[in-house]
Design an enzyme around this catalytic site. Structure first.
Site, short mmCIF file in Angstrom:
data_model
loop_
_atom_site.label_atom_id
_atom_site.label_comp_id
_atom_site.label_asym_id
_atom_site.label_seq_id
_atom_site.Cartn_x
_atom_site.Cartn_y
_atom_site.Cartn_z
N LYS A 28 29.97 23.21 43.82
CA LYS A 28 30.43 22.57 42.68
C LYS A 28 29.35 21.50 42.12
O LYS A 28 29.00 21.62 40.83
CB LYS A 28 31.71 21.61 42.82
CG LYS A 28 32.29 20.88 41.60
CD LYS A 28 33.56 21.93 41.10
CE LYS A 28 34.24 21.28 39.94
NZ LYS A 28 35.25 21.94 39.52
N LYS A 78 36.09 34.38 45.33
CA LYS A 78 37.58 34.17 45.63
C LYS A 78 38.41 34.15 44.46
O LYS A 78 38.13 33.54 43.54
CB LYS A 78 37.55 32.72 46.60
CG LYS A 78 38.96 32.23 47.21
CD LYS A 78 38.78 30.85 47.71
CE LYS A 78 38.92 29.84 46.61
NZ LYS A 78 39.47 28.53 46.72
N LYS A 115 42.78 29.68 40.84
CA LYS A 115 43.57 29.46 39.77
C LYS A 115 42.71 28.99 38.58
O LYS A 115 43.08 28.73 37.52
CB LYS A 115 44.68 28.15 40.31
CG LYS A 115 44.26 27.29 41.00
CD LYS A 115 45.44 26.62 41.67
CE LYS A 115 45.21 25.72 42.88
NZ LYS A 115 46.09 25.56 43.88
P1 TYM Z 1 44.32 24.78 47.55
O1 TYM Z 1 45.06 23.93 46.85
O2 TYM Z 1 43.05 25.18 46.97
O3 TYM Z 1 44.82 26.09 48.01
C1 TYM Z 1 46.19 26.15 49.03
C2 TYM Z 1 46.08 26.93 50.16
O4 TYM Z 1 45.92 28.24 49.48
C3 TYM Z 1 44.50 29.05 50.41
N1 TYM Z 1 44.10 29.90 49.41
C4 TYM Z 1 43.58 31.06 49.47
N2 TYM Z 1 43.97 31.62 50.61
C5 TYM Z 1 43.33 33.22 50.40
N3 TYM Z 1 42.90 33.62 49.28
C6 TYM Z 1 42.52 32.81 48.16
N4 TYM Z 1 41.90 33.18 47.19
C7 TYM Z 1 43.04 31.55 48.21
N5 TYM Z 1 42.89 30.68 47.34
C8 TYM Z 1 43.63 29.48 48.08
C9 TYM Z 1 43.75 27.76 50.64
O5 TYM Z 1 42.94 28.07 51.57
C10 TYM Z 1 44.73 26.51 51.14
O6 TYM Z 1 45.35 26.93 52.35
N6 TYM Z 1 42.17 20.81 50.16
C11 TYM Z 1 43.36 22.20 50.29
C12 TYM Z 1 44.79 21.40 50.02
C13 TYM Z 1 45.03 20.44 51.22
C14 TYM Z 1 45.54 20.55 52.52
C15 TYM Z 1 45.67 19.43 52.97
C16 TYM Z 1 45.40 21.95 53.24
C17 TYM Z 1 45.00 19.05 50.86
N7 TYM Z 1 45.38 18.30 52.25
C18 TYM Z 1 45.91 19.52 54.54
C19 TYM Z 1 45.86 21.72 54.48
C20 TYM Z 1 46.00 20.48 55.27
C21 TYM Z 1 43.26 22.75 48.58
O7 TYM Z 1 42.40 22.44 48.07
O8 TYM Z 1 43.85 24.05 49.02
#
Ligand code: TYM
Length: 327
Positions: free
Chosen positions: A111, A194, A197
């Protein structure tokens, strides 16, 4: 019973990537573990959000958790900002994390390369530490996430181990749980990136997309000119991505799908995939509509916040005691 924590941030509508990489695993694991599934709203504000959209999406995600199959009688579902201990522990852990460690986080580096650091909030920079707090507050053993979060869980382990070594046994050291297939669902238009959203509309399927939109997006997904349905990420990233999606949602192996479609062209394969996706997503949407407007959702979130607050406050008290912060 071993514990699981995971979360999704409400920075956009839920995607097929979120569903396949994270939620399908949550559903599988809920029967064997004590689970905490959080709507990590404080993570969303690391980048600018529109107030009303954010407010709506926070509850959307909670409703989708349930609509996708998470049983609120078994798992704790809650909103991060309703449990103040997350931010309190985060500050304490920030004082236990090195700037060098944060500089190495690839999400931050990517980023910062793209938009520069002047326009990036310091919250975006330190957010892996907030994520560590989320996980460590509940003594989580396992953290089911997609591939992109692996480095953050590894940092969480480093922070927890360092704290334990310095101040005595305080945190459980968690492990990430990344699915073998579907850990990184790719953008349908740019299958080397990837699915996200925040990216290309046409390349990203949303759980809220109507059937005709899902069909259109799948039918226009980028593939290659070979016309052979074969899993080969390097040379055929588009078709390999579609095979991964197909495999996860139908629970059929990639091999058996290659066999099943060996005499079909890409159009036939995509049509079959679109039908399978719609069959999965449509009932989720119907359930979502019911739960989203129900009073039950607020009750579930109130109950979840109560339970999470109890455990998280207990952990923060222990941490503060270790540091000499309690009278
Ligand atoms: P976030 O909100 O970007 O995504 C949520 C979950 O979805 C998975 N994911 C994907 N998996 C496969 N292919 C994709 N294209 C894809 N896009 C998203 C992410 O790997 C994630 O598991 N920082 C984290 C949120 C978070 C979190 C936590 C997760 C905050 N605290 C504690 C686990 C434990 C995030 O931004 O995920």
């Amino acid at each position: 019973m071993k514990k699981i924590f995971s979360g999704i941030k409400p920075s956009g509508d839920l995607t097929l990537g979120n569903y396949i990489g994270a939620i399908t695993n949550f559903i599988k694991l809920q029967h064997e573990y004590e689970c905490y599934f959080c709507v990590v709203d404080l993570h969303a504000i690391t980048v600018p959000q529109i107030k009303l959209e954010l407010k709506k999406r926070i509850k959307d995600i909670a409703a989708f958790y349930i609509a996708c199959g998470i049983d609120p009688n078994k798992s704790t579902i809650f909103i991060q900002s309703e449990v103040h201990a997350h931010t309190e522990l985060s500050w304490i852990l920030e004082c236990n994390t090195y700037i060098g460690e944060l500089n190495r986080m690839t999400q931050y580096k990517d980023k910062a390369n793209k938009v520069g650091t002047d326009g990036l909030s310091s919250g975006f920079y330190t957010y892996p530490v907030l994520m560590a707090s989320d996980i460590l507050l509940y003594d989580s053993d396992l953290v089911p996430v997609g591939e992109d979060q692996k480095q953050h869980v590894e940092l969480t382990r480093d922070i927890a181990t360092r704290f334990n070594n310095k101040h005595g046994d305080t945190f459980t050291i968690p492990e990430h749980l990344i699915p073998k297939v579907g850990a990184r669902i790719m953008d349908l238009q740019e299958p080397t990136k990837k699915m996200s959203k925040s990216e290309n509309d046409k390349g990203c399927i949303l759980l809220l997309d109507e059937a005709n939109i899902i069909r259109k997006k799948i039918m226009s997904a980028k593939t290659d000119s070979e016309m052979k349905i074969k899993y080969d990420v390097l040379n055929k990233p588009g078709i390999s991505n579609l095979l991964s999606i197909f495999s996860i949602i139908t629970k059929k192996s990639i091999n058996s799908l290659e066999n099943e479609f060996k005499n079909c062209n890409y159009g036939e394969f995509k049509k079959a995939l679109a039908n399978e996706l719609i069959n999965i997503i449509h009932p989720i949407q119907q359930k979502y509509e019911n739960i989203r407007t129900s009073r039950e959702l607020d009750e579930i979130l109130d109950e979840g916040a109560k339970k999470a607050n109890y455990l998280a406050n207990k952990k923060v008290r222990k941490v503060k005691k270790r540091l000499g912060l309690l009278r």
